[in-house]
Motif scaffolding. Sequence first.
Motif, PDB file in Angstrom:
ATOM      1  N   VAL B 125      75.149 151.187 166.979  1.00 31.36           N
ATOM      2  CA  VAL B 125      74.539 150.627 165.777  1.00 31.36           C
ATOM      3  C   VAL B 125      75.253 151.150 164.527  1.00 31.36           C
ATOM      4  CG1 VAL B 125      72.450 150.670 164.357  1.00 31.36           C
ATOM      5  CG2 VAL B 125      72.273 150.201 166.800  1.00 31.36           C
ATOM      6  N   SER B 126      75.484 152.460 164.473  1.00 24.92           N
ATOM      7  CA  SER B 126      76.094 153.028 163.268  1.00 24.92           C
ATOM      8  C   SER B 126      77.494 152.473 163.050  1.00 24.92           C
ATOM      9  CB  SER B 126      76.194 154.548 163.399  1.00 24.92           C
ATOM     10  OG  SER B 126      74.948 155.089 163.697  1.00 24.92           O
ATOM     11  N   VAL B 127      78.273 152.446 164.134  1.00 22.15           N
ATOM     12  CA  VAL B 127      79.643 151.966 163.986  1.00 22.15           C
ATOM     13  C   VAL B 127      79.647 150.492 163.585  1.00 22.15           C
ATOM     14  CG1 VAL B 127      81.717 151.424 165.296  1.00 22.15           C
ATOM     15  CG2 VAL B 127      80.713 153.688 165.444  1.00 22.15           C
ATOM     16  N   SER B 128      78.755 149.703 164.190  1.00 24.19           N
ATOM     17  CA  SER B 128      78.711 148.282 163.838  1.00 24.19           C
ATOM     18  C   SER B 128      78.281 148.101 162.395  1.00 24.19           C
ATOM     19  CB  SER B 128      77.757 147.538 164.778  1.00 24.19           C
ATOM     20  OG  SER B 128      78.193 147.667 166.111  1.00 24.19           O
ATOM     21  N   ALA B 129      77.317 148.929 161.932  1.00 24.89           N
ATOM     22  CA  ALA B 129      76.883 148.843 160.536  1.00 24.89           C
ATOM     23  C   ALA B 129      78.041 149.209 159.608  1.00 24.89           C
ATOM     24  CB  ALA B 129      75.700 149.772 160.300  1.00 24.89           C
ATOM     25  N   GLY B 130      78.803 150.235 159.989  1.00 27.72           N
ATOM     26  CA  GLY B 130      79.968 150.611 159.190  1.00 27.72           C
ATOM     27  C   GLY B 130      80.995 149.487 159.143  1.00 27.72           C
ATOM     28  N   VAL B 131      81.204 148.842 160.291  1.00 23.98           N
ATOM     29  CA  VAL B 131      82.154 147.734 160.339  1.00 23.98           C
ATOM     30  C   VAL B 131      81.664 146.581 159.476  1.00 23.98           C
ATOM     31  CG1 VAL B 131      83.166 145.980 161.836  1.00 23.98           C
ATOM     32  CG2 VAL B 131      83.097 148.357 162.583  1.00 23.98           C
ATOM     33  N   ARG B 132      80.340 146.361 159.464  1.00 23.48           N
ATOM     34  CA  ARG B 132      79.812 145.300 158.610  1.00 23.48           C
ATOM     35  C   ARG B 132      80.141 145.581 157.137  1.00 23.48           C
ATOM     36  NH1 ARG B 132      76.144 141.390 159.270  1.00 23.48           N
ATOM     37  NH2 ARG B 132      75.589 142.260 161.294  1.00 23.48           N
ATOM     38  N   ALA B 133      80.030 146.861 156.734  1.00 24.30           N
ATOM     39  CA  ALA B 133      80.381 147.217 155.356  1.00 24.30           C
ATOM     40  C   ALA B 133      81.847 146.879 155.079  1.00 24.30           C
ATOM     41  CB  ALA B 133      80.115 148.700 155.116  1.00 24.30           C
ATOM     42  N   VAL B 134      82.705 147.150 156.074  1.00 26.07           N
ATOM     43  CA  VAL B 134      84.132 146.857 155.894  1.00 26.07           C
ATOM     44  C   VAL B 134      84.368 145.351 155.813  1.00 26.07           C
ATOM     45  CG1 VAL B 134      86.407 146.999 156.988  1.00 26.07           C
ATOM     46  CG2 VAL B 134      84.871 148.977 157.043  1.00 26.07           C
ATOM     47  N   THR B 135      83.755 144.594 156.753  1.00 25.54           N
ATOM     48  CA  THR B 135      84.025 143.154 156.777  1.00 25.54           C
ATOM     49  C   THR B 135      83.358 142.434 155.612  1.00 25.54           C
ATOM     50  OG1 THR B 135      82.176 142.790 158.289  1.00 25.54           O
ATOM     51  CG2 THR B 135      84.333 143.083 159.279  1.00 25.54           C
ATOM     52  N   SER B 136      82.299 143.045 155.011  1.00 30.28           N
ATOM     53  CA  SER B 136      81.730 142.440 153.800  1.00 30.28           C
ATOM     54  C   SER B 136      82.736 142.531 152.655  1.00 30.28           C
ATOM     55  CB  SER B 136      80.446 143.169 153.395  1.00 30.28           C
ATOM     56  OG  SER B 136      79.512 143.121 154.439  1.00 30.28           O
ATOM     57  N   ALA B 137      83.443 143.663 152.608  1.00 29.42           N
ATOM     58  CA  ALA B 137      84.436 143.838 151.546  1.00 29.42           C
ATOM     59  C   ALA B 137      85.683 143.000 151.816  1.00 29.42           C
ATOM     60  CB  ALA B 137      84.802 145.314 151.423  1.00 29.42           C
ATOM     61  N   PHE B 138      86.096 142.919 153.075  1.00 33.59           N
ATOM     62  CA  PHE B 138      87.316 142.174 153.432  1.00 33.59           C
ATOM     63  C   PHE B 138      86.975 141.128 154.495  1.00 33.59           C
ATOM     64  CE2 PHE B 138      88.314 146.628 152.571  1.00 33.59           C
ATOM     65  CZ  PHE B 138      89.108 146.510 151.442  1.00 33.59           C
ATOM     66  N   PRO B 139      86.442 139.969 154.067  1.00 33.64           N
ATOM     67  CA  PRO B 139      85.974 138.983 155.058  1.00 33.64           C
ATOM     68  C   PRO B 139      87.095 138.513 155.989  1.00 33.64           C
ATOM     69  CG  PRO B 139      85.307 138.396 152.826  1.00 33.64           C
ATOM     70  CD  PRO B 139      86.288 139.501 152.692  1.00 33.64           C
ATOM     71  N   GLN B 140      88.353 138.640 155.561  1.00 31.81           N
ATOM     72  CA  GLN B 140      89.430 138.123 156.419  1.00 31.81           C
ATOM     73  C   GLN B 140      89.600 138.911 157.718  1.00 31.81           C
ATOM     74  OE1 GLN B 140      89.605 139.352 153.392  1.00 31.81           O
ATOM     75  NE2 GLN B 140      91.533 140.392 152.937  1.00 31.81           N
ATOM     76  N   VAL B 141      89.039 140.120 157.786  1.00 33.90           N
ATOM     77  CA  VAL B 141      89.161 140.879 159.045  1.00 33.90           C
ATOM     78  C   VAL B 141      87.931 140.706 159.940  1.00 33.90           C
ATOM     79  CG1 VAL B 141      90.695 142.603 158.033  1.00 33.90           C
ATOM     80  CG2 VAL B 141      88.227 143.039 158.097  1.00 33.90           C
ATOM     81  N   PHE B 142      87.026 139.785 159.544  1.00 33.83           N
ATOM     82  CA  PHE B 142      85.787 139.631 160.303  1.00 33.83           C
ATOM     83  C   PHE B 142      86.041 139.361 161.783  1.00 33.83           C
ATOM     84  CE2 PHE B 142      82.256 137.040 161.974  1.00 33.83           C
ATOM     85  CZ  PHE B 142      81.215 137.921 161.788  1.00 33.83           C
ATOM     86  N   GLU B 143      87.065 138.548 162.065  1.00 33.42           N
ATOM     87  CA  GLU B 143      87.291 138.199 163.476  1.00 33.42           C
ATOM     88  C   GLU B 143      87.800 139.376 164.306  1.00 33.42           C
ATOM     89  OE1 GLU B 143      90.633 135.723 164.530  1.00 33.42           O
ATOM     90  OE2 GLU B 143      91.307 135.663 162.452  1.00 33.42           O
ATOM     91  N   TYR B 144      88.236 140.439 163.627  1.00 31.39           N
ATOM     92  CA  TYR B 144      88.685 141.621 164.368  1.00 31.39           C
ATOM     93  C   TYR B 144      87.604 142.694 164.432  1.00 31.39           C
ATOM     94  CZ  TYR B 144      93.110 139.331 163.529  1.00 31.39           C
ATOM     95  OH  TYR B 144      94.112 138.412 163.481  1.00 31.39           O
ATOM     96  N   ARG B 145      86.334 142.315 164.136  1.00 29.39           N
ATOM     97  CA  ARG B 145      85.311 143.354 163.978  1.00 29.39           C
ATOM     98  C   ARG B 145      85.109 144.181 165.248  1.00 29.39           C
ATOM     99  NH1 ARG B 145      83.305 138.571 164.922  1.00 29.39           N
ATOM    100  NH2 ARG B 145      81.440 138.253 166.173  1.00 29.39           N
ATOM    101  N   ILE B 146      85.187 143.521 166.431  1.00 31.79           N
ATOM    102  CA  ILE B 146      84.969 144.282 167.667  1.00 31.79           C
ATOM    103  C   ILE B 146      86.087 145.310 167.819  1.00 31.79           C
ATOM    104  CG2 ILE B 146      84.817 144.122 170.176  1.00 31.79           C
ATOM    105  CD1 ILE B 146      83.668 141.329 169.804  1.00 31.79           C
ATOM    106  N   LEU B 147      87.307 144.861 167.553  1.00 30.64           N
ATOM    107  CA  LEU B 147      88.442 145.780 167.656  1.00 30.64           C
ATOM    108  C   LEU B 147      88.283 146.946 166.677  1.00 30.64           C
ATOM    109  CD1 LEU B 147      91.148 146.117 169.099  1.00 30.64           C
ATOM    110  CD2 LEU B 147      92.225 145.021 167.137  1.00 30.64           C
ATOM    111  N   ILE B 148      87.887 146.635 165.430  1.00 26.62           N
ATOM    112  CA  ILE B 148      87.716 147.698 164.431  1.00 26.62           C
ATOM    113  C   ILE B 148      86.645 148.682 164.902  1.00 26.62           C
ATOM    114  CG2 ILE B 148      87.030 148.185 162.043  1.00 26.62           C
ATOM    115  CD1 ILE B 148      88.088 145.389 161.320  1.00 26.62           C
TER     116      ILE B 148
END
Lengths: 637, 637
Positions: B125-148
């Motif tokens: 949960v924490s890591v996914s929430a952190g990734v959401r913060a990243v992908t909110s700032a940079f929507p172009q990396v959204f498709e790599y969220r699992i990898l991130i």
Amino acid sequence: MTLTDLKRFLIGEPFPTSREVHERLDKIRALAVFASDPISSNAYATEAIMSVLIVLGSGALSLTLPLGLAVAGLVVLVIASYIQTIFHYPDGGGAYTVAKDNLGTSASLVAAAALLTDYILTVSVSVSAGVRAVTSAFPQVFEYRILIALVAIAFITWINLRGVRESGTIFAIPTYAFVGGVLTVILIGLARYYGLFGAAPIPPVVDQVASEESLVGFAYIWLLLRAFAGGTTALTGIEAISNGVQAFKPPESRNAVVTMVAMGVMAMTLFVGITFLATHLKLVPHEAESILSQLARRVTGGGFLYYWVQLFTALILFLAANTGYQGFPQLSSFLAKDNYLPRWLHNRGDRLVFSAGILVLAVAAGIIVVIFRADEIAMLPLYALGVMLSFSISQSGMFRLMGRIAHLEPGQTMQTLVTEIHYESNARRKQVMNAFGALITGIVFLILVATKFVEGGWVFVLLIPALYYLFSTIHRHYENVSAALSTKGLTIEDVTSVADVVVVPIADVHRGTVRAIEYAKRLSRDVRALTIITSPEMEERLMRRWNRFPEITADVTLVTIAYDYRDILNPLVDYITSVNEEEFPDQITTIVVPEFVPEHASERILHNQTANRLRARLKQYKDIVIIDVPFHLDSQI
Amino acid sequence: MTLTDLKRFLIGEPFPTSREVHERLDKIRALAVFASDPISSNAYATEAIMSVLIVLGSGALSLTLPLGLAVAGLVVLVIASYIQTIFHYPDGGGAYTVAKDNLGTSASLVAAAALLTDYILTVSVSVSAGVRAVTSAFPQVFEYRILIALVAIAFITWINLRGVRESGTIFAIPTYAFVGGVLTVILIGLARYYGLFGAAPIPPVVDQVASEESLVGFAYIWLLLRAFAGGTTALTGIEAISNGVQAFKPPESRNAVVTMVAMGVMAMTLFVGITFLATHLKLVPHEAESILSQLARRVTGGGFLYYWVQLFTALILFLAANTGYQGFPQLSSFLAKDNYLPRWLHNRGDRLVFSAGILVLAVAAGIIVVIFRADEIAMLPLYALGVMLSFSISQSGMFRLMGRIAHLEPGQTMQTLVTEIHYESNARRKQVMNAFGALITGIVFLILVATKFVEGGWVFVLLIPALYYLFSTIHRHYENVSAALSTKGLTIEDVTSVADVVVVPIADVHRGTVRAIEYAKRLSRDVRALTIITSPEMEERLMRRWNRFPEITADVTLVTIAYDYRDILNPLVDYITSVNEEEFPDQITTIVVPEFVPEHASERILHNQTANRLRARLKQYKDIVIIDVPFHLDSQI
């Protein structure tokens, strides 16, 4: 159901070795198994010529027939040469054996590398072409094309693993159905074209090509050469029979030759027939419909026979893969026998086929399908190069062989490296034929390399030396092993003596370690129980238990080593190697490892893998012998 | 670079066991390592209450503060209870140990299962929430969220594997930066709200919610309970310190308690401060911006401090995962010590952390991230259930313990299962507090199960019994092993005797097999070289070579078995087991296996794996001892 049961279910009961000869192919099945690739070439070979000529405009398409006849002539030449090969090399091996016997190792390895590459591509290209036929009919499955191709490879692999005879039976129907269907189309076409038997004439084609180009001089010849080279795709797979002579029922050579002739007659009848009609009906190649489909539709008017031809065209394109499944395992078994590939490629599997070779081929073809995403057009630049190179090498080899035969006196016999040759009256004539064949196929090879180099042909140019290097490396390894194992000059004094010491690594005193210590005591008077102490509690417990069994531990030295880290592997190995290298140099040191064997393999995860890791580490030492004393949960000790 | 070098490079040099105490955490680092989850809860806990209340309209949001204070009260209660736990169980273990000591095995295993599940989810949960913060700032990396997310897990895993002290140092900065930033926002907010120090007042919020609902009776209470349950997410991670007492520098208990109090004060100051301001500034939760962001923006006007808070909110959401990295390995090491999990989870790795537990956690969290495609909203229904259940069990256990203490006379001491208890003057009062805590957390747990059941809570309800079953199965296995290995009543007569026979399977006579035969001759007078004949050529060659070395083969029986299949494993095993079971029943049969060891592991592919396959097959027989006699390419024999 165990894994063995599953294997039995999929592959069938193993055949005894003595049944090998019964599992061989009769001519009907052999034709289906070996000829699927050359026969299926008719689905595209004529078109391959026309699609080059069309650059010159539709008028130039009339050149298709002469070029097609030239290709057919080349096929006759090549087949004639391979018939000689089969008779002179009845144990099979084709280009590889011919080159080995007449041109030396290097040429034979190049031929083998070229052919192996081509067999793998035969599978990937054929299966991808078959998948294209499926996805053309059902576009909604296009996104699953890679999966479908892999399933198709798995299916053909499965059939082949069940035995060559069985696969011959299964593959016979589509092969003969395709030949019969296309032949019928050709006969009806000829009847209608010539107005025989009152057949209705075929309506003429409207000329669809407007732009024409006119080329002169070298460019024109180059284009004709390229068109000719395109037509030579009809030659792929022809050599497979010469590799697989031993797959035929006795008399092997005779049956192989009869099959080869039948294959040649069949394939060339279709090829010339299709080419003749395509030219005379003035068909024009275009993307939307293949020449064969145009021809069948035009001749039959699109009825049942048309769909029959279409269905079996798709099926035989799939099955052309099977030629790869014959050629690759056979050829790799020859290479393995000569120590150029891993030896297990020479072993026959449960059903007397070269199962390992079949599986290697399936994996390699699968990888290529994935890399190229099942797009056979992208693979084509690599394809057919190998077969032309091996043709040329093989014909050169036969040229050399005929030269040697020509020097024999009538009645004279000579032993070559792998075969026995006899006087032949017309050797010189055959030699000329071989020279001609070698030259033509060599030129076609160079044309293919030149025209396809940038599109991917360069991969082939790199791959052949890479495979050559691989073969040589493997060969060197086996030579070294064989030299090291050789018993030449061996005497009993050479054998390393065994040190009078046994080390038993233990972590605790329990039934498993007691059993190991008792076993060790039978081997030596100097038994040392070795234990690494990582905490005071552990030492206290160990000593308490050790002293509880004086009758067992009395004659045993307990070696304890205090260690301030957790991974005890290093101090164990250090002590053992110091015993082996310093206390008893140049002798064999024996280690007895008490090994706990859980009831189920899955329970292994609940136990430390120290025993296994220790065994793996000690394996690198030459003079350390490891004894596993197993302890099962339900054991007495 | 070898694998060991790579490991050294990544993880660092191994620490000696004696350094363990130096690797422990001081209070500053401990707070960063253990408190990241409870402190990061402030990023969403207030909002979790408000987003339930908003159903009643924005007027109902004024209930947020009283509910928030109730949550804070519960936190105080829980922390007070855990402080008792730490003092009474200074070896750590938290809910698991408390339950084991006071409520029995079943309750302790349920608590452990609940907590382990929750720790894994904390990471995902924490890591996914952190990734959401990243992908909110940079929507172009959204498709790599699992990898991130997987890379983030790998990173946190790596830091934790390097040792707890080092990870404490690394994680301290973001934790304290977050606390400092939010605290500054709260102080400025209060100053502006009350017009202290001449601060400018904060502009009022325009009421954005139009629709209001009015609920009465049970529905109203149910909604308040759900809002309260939402707020209890602030409690997650609080218990981690009680598991990890032994990670603190001595005096362990004292330092752990001080850290726990500091954590509680810090987390609750932020929580109450945020809740107070959010209520009084009349903030309204909506999707586009979090309450904390609204608060910070409104108070600071959106300058440097605002971005500071936003940056470290994202970072601490990532780092909240670290609480899972403390809790899971510690708790699983307790379970492993008690034989409920594989024992290697109890071993400390190179850097004195529970490396195996860290890796298991990373893999489990990674799998959940992949299954849920890094969508933490989908994981939330599963989250926080475990922690509430374990709170309730833990408090019940403390209730029981306090009851036992209340029965002691002044100065009296009693030994429980795992600890020693003394008379305490106010035990009854503490008992009442524990009862209250157990009741409230129990109710919250039931509310969570009820409200989240259909969304995924049912998985939790199934998972706990499944884990319970796993623990019991593992425990039973170790019990069986321990009983089987026990030396109780062992005498030397119990040890299985060793049969005077040695079987040496050979395929050929070469230096490797000669060496093995010579070794075997030292073990027994009845040495049998066993060979499976699969072809006449093989037999002929073997006999020729066998007879060439009479001084070696004279005392050895050559057993040849003709076999009409290729896979010789079955006849080998059949012969060996018949010797073991029929000729020498109830004795140990010794097999000497000549093993060719290639120079490089990669060369293994060039050799048959018969020796390895034979060893694997024979391992299932109790009384067969296998001796590997290695032969290296460069060996003398």
